[in-house]
Design an enzyme around this catalytic site. Structure first.
Site, short mmCIF file in Angstrom:
data_model
loop_
_atom_site.label_atom_id
_atom_site.label_comp_id
_atom_site.label_asym_id
_atom_site.label_seq_id
_atom_site.Cartn_x
_atom_site.Cartn_y
_atom_site.Cartn_z
N LYS A 87 17.48 15.81 10.59
CA LYS A 87 18.63 16.34 11.26
C LYS A 87 19.42 17.41 10.44
CE LYS A 87 19.48 11.99 12.93
NZ LYS A 87 20.34 10.77 12.70
N ARG A 108 10.82 10.65 -4.64
CA ARG A 108 9.86 11.60 -4.65
C ARG A 108 10.26 12.92 -3.81
NH1 ARG A 108 3.31 10.83 -4.41
NH2 ARG A 108 3.69 10.48 -6.59
N HIS A 136 5.81 13.92 -13.36
CA HIS A 136 5.44 12.60 -12.79
C HIS A 136 5.48 11.70 -14.00
CE1 HIS A 136 4.07 9.55 -10.29
NE2 HIS A 136 3.21 10.12 -9.86
N1 CP Z 1 -0.77 9.02 -8.46
C1 CP Z 1 -0.14 9.43 -7.54
O1 CP Z 1 0.94 9.80 -7.54
O2 CP Z 1 -0.59 8.64 -6.27
P1 CP Z 1 0.17 8.85 -5.08
O3 CP Z 1 0.38 10.11 -4.59
O4 CP Z 1 -0.47 7.88 -4.08
O5 CP Z 1 1.58 8.24 -5.36
#
Ligand code: CP
Length: 307
Positions: A87, A108, A136
């Site tokens: 929205k 994420r 990451h």
């Molecule tokens: N390795 C990894 O980040 O996989 P996903 O995108 O499935 O979370």
């Protein structure tokens, strides 16, 4: 010591951790592997929010599984479309709310820097589960843990990072982690998808490790072959991504002169970059690697929550 360093902290970049912190998480991961067969109540008074505004299978589900294994309850969203961001609500306002609903936030998001922004807004600890092409960190810890489990050490191994090194956040984080642990690194990318010079120079300057860069793959001296896919979602031109994807594939032929104890890792998902016949080879360790996502993330969550 590490407990004090990690407790209550955000985990946004692998650079937030010292080598000692990571070794501490390795030690706790060994404990967590034993807990996997039991039902732990370590976090039964905690709520973990998993906010996935970009697709995920492994990271999302292994964080959720890790929290459940420790007795925590899990809330969250699996897509931006399932939240009020559809929205038009800002990430900042979303995080201000979730901060009131949970004790720890896992996020994420497709934009570089989004997890850092979330951590600035939230009072509760924030874990970056992948922000754009940037970082990451929990993936790096599980990658290093897998190397340690399979090879008995990380230092001085010849680790080849192969694939789309320009866009892959897992590779960017891992290069820094390998620097911390004094590995020799060879970066192998298709032309135009090389790792950013600044990222490579930073690791060289900080850790003085050997980093070689090439566009050609020769695995004779390789101990760990770490492959990633072409990150087509980060290309401006999808046709260019498809063209590179077609030309880039590890086959059994590439492994003919490999060391007997070579291991092949991949953060997954894999698309066409590893021939499916390689899955059955003695070298493939990527599914085992993905399995370590649960105990490693149990160790990270418990350490940050001070348990
Ligand atoms: N390795 C990894 O980040 O996989 P996903 O995108 O499935 O979370």
């Amino acid at each position: 010591m590490s407990w004090v360093v990690v407790k209550g902290q955000d985990l946004i970049s692998i650079k937030d951790l010292s080598k000692e912190d990571i070794e501490y998480i390795f030690k706790r991961t060994l404990e967590m592997e034993k807990l996997l067969v039991k039902r732990s109540k370590l976090l039964d008074d905690k709520i973990i929010a998993t906010l996935f505004f970009e697709s995920s299978t492994r990271t999302r589900m292994s964080f959720q599984s890790a929290a459940l294994h420790l007795g925590a309850r899990v809330i969250g969203t699996d897509s931006a479309e399932a939240s009020s961001m559809l929205k038009g609500e800002t990430l900042s306002d979303t995080i201000k709310m979730v901060n009131k609903y949970a004790d720890l936030i896992v996020i994420r998001h497709p934009s570089d820097g989004s997890a850092r922004l979330a951590a600035e807004v939230a009072e509760k600890p924030v874990i970056n589960a992948g922000d754009g092409a940037n970082q990451h960190p929990s993936q790096t810890i599980l990658d290093l843990y897998t190397i340690l489990k399979k090879k008995g050490r990380i230092s001085k191994l010849n680790v080849y990072l192969v694939g789309d090194l320009k866009h892959a956040r897992a590779m960017r984080s891992l290069l820094y982690g390998l620097g911390m642990f004094n590995s020799n690194v060879v970066l192998v990318a298709p032309k135009g998808l090389e790792m950013e010079k600044q990222v490579v120079e930073e690791v060289k300057d900080k850790f003085s490790i050997n980093i070689e860069q090439t566009n050609n793959l020769n695995l004779k001296e390789c101990d760990v072959l770490y492959v990633c896919r072409i990150q087509k979602e980060r290309f401006v031109d999808p046709y260019e991504a498809a063209k590179v994807q077609k030309e880039f594939r590890i086959t059994e032929d590439d492994l003919k002169n490999a060391k007997d104890d070579l291991i092949i890792l991949h953060p997954l998902p894999k698309i066409d970059e590893i021939d499916p016949s390689v899955d059955k080879s003695k070298f493939a360790a990527y599914f085992e690697q993905a399995g370590y996502g649960v105990p490693v993330r149990m160790a990270i969550i418990a350490s940050i929550l001070g348990r």
